[in-house]
Enzyme design. Structure first.
Site, PDB file in Angstrom:
ATOM      1  NE  ARG A  23      -1.552  -1.368   3.688  1.00  0.00           N
ATOM      2  CZ  ARG A  23      -1.705  -1.059   4.968  1.00  0.00           C
ATOM      3  NH1 ARG A  23      -2.835  -0.516   5.388  1.00  0.00           N
ATOM      4  NH2 ARG A  23      -0.745  -1.274   5.839  1.00  0.00           N
ATOM      5  CG  ASN A  49      10.504  27.930   8.737  1.00  0.00           C
ATOM      6  OD1 ASN A  49       9.502  28.620   8.895  1.00  0.00           O
ATOM      7  ND2 ASN A  49      11.566  28.056   9.502  1.00  0.00           N
ATOM      8  CG  HIS A  62      21.024  31.441   6.190  1.00  0.00           C
ATOM      9  ND1 HIS A  62      20.077  30.886   5.368  1.00  0.00           N
ATOM     10  CD2 HIS A  62      21.735  32.282   5.406  1.00  0.00           C
ATOM     11  CE1 HIS A  62      20.203  31.375   4.135  1.00  0.00           C
ATOM     12  NE2 HIS A  62      21.203  32.225   4.137  1.00  0.00           N
ATOM     13  CE  LYS A  72      17.625  27.130  10.991  1.00  0.00           C
ATOM     14  NZ  LYS A  72      18.315  27.643   9.797  1.00  0.00           N
ATOM     15  CG  HIS A 119      20.925  24.609   8.360  1.00  0.00           C
ATOM     16  ND1 HIS A 119      19.756  24.971   7.743  1.00  0.00           N
ATOM     17  CD2 HIS A 119      21.128  23.303   8.063  1.00  0.00           C
ATOM     18  CE1 HIS A 119      19.261  23.922   7.106  1.00  0.00           C
ATOM     19  NE2 HIS A 119      20.068  22.903   7.283  1.00  0.00           N
ATOM     20  CE1 TYR A 132      14.139  26.315   8.827  1.00  0.00           C
ATOM     21  CE2 TYR A 132      13.889  25.522   6.581  1.00  0.00           C
ATOM     22  CZ  TYR A 132      14.074  26.562   7.472  1.00  0.00           C
ATOM     23  OH  TYR A 132      14.186  27.853   7.010  1.00  0.00           O
ATOM     24  CG  ASP A 170      22.691  32.860   1.107  1.00  0.00           C
ATOM     25  OD1 ASP A 170      22.506  33.490   2.170  1.00  0.00           O
ATOM     26  OD2 ASP A 170      21.991  31.890   0.767  1.00  0.00           O
TER      27      ASP A 170
END
Length: 184
Positions: A23, A49, A62, A72, A119, A132, A170
């Protein structure tokens, strides 16, 4: 669930127990008591998020500072990424070291990244949806970061430089040497 602490103290790779049959499948992606018992970390997530990105996107590196510092728990709903955590905790024996963990909709692995870490991730599949949980609310004034291509970090994002897609933020982020270590 299997919990494996990485070389970076407090950073855990988590692999669920999958129940599959003709299934489809079922698995428990998060269980507060099991998380606390296996990591020793008392946490309450307050924000979820999700991002969708195409191949070659590099997001990061970040972090949030102060009262808005975030731990996180990262997983991939579709596709495949290389998830990166960099230890920037002041006085940590692994300061400046990073780990890379491949997360995908196939392996169902998750990465827990505690506060005090940068991260980021790169998208290795045609596209990826990343989900996350965070234990603190986002606050723009508390954000900080490092250019993901910083030469001091030597991160292999597993994407040829000609295919990398970075945001302007970035691309113009500070160098690792300019980053103030995080005091916990």
């Amino acid at each position: 669930m299997k919990f494996k602490e990485t070389i970076l103290k407090g950073c855990f790779e988590i692999e669920p127990q999958l129940f599959a049959d003709e299934r489809g499948y079922f698995y428990e992606s998060y269980h507060l008591k099991k998380f606390q018992e296996n990591t020793g970390i008392d946490i309450q997530f307050v924000q979820d998020n999700e991002s969708k990105s195409k191949y070659g996107v590099v997001r990061g590196l970040h972090l949030q500072r102060g009262e808005f510092a975030q731990a996180k728990l990262v997983r991939v709903l579709s596709g495949k990424i290389l998830d990166i955590a960099v230890d920037v905790r002041k006085d940590s024996p692994t300061y400046g070291q990073s780990i890379a963990v491949e997360l995908s909709d196939e392996n169902k692995k998750q990465l827990f990244i505690p506060t005090g870490f940068l991260h980021g991730f790169s998208v290795l599949s045609d596209e990826a949806v990343v989900y996350y949980k965070c234990d603190a609310f986002y606050n723009k004034a508390s954000e900080d970061g490092v250019n993901p291509l910083d030469m001091d970090l030597q991160i292999d994002w597993q994407i040829p430089s000609s295919d990398m897609l970075l945001s302007e933020k970035d691309r113009h982020a500070k160098s690792f040497r300019e980053l103030t270590p995080v005091s916990l």
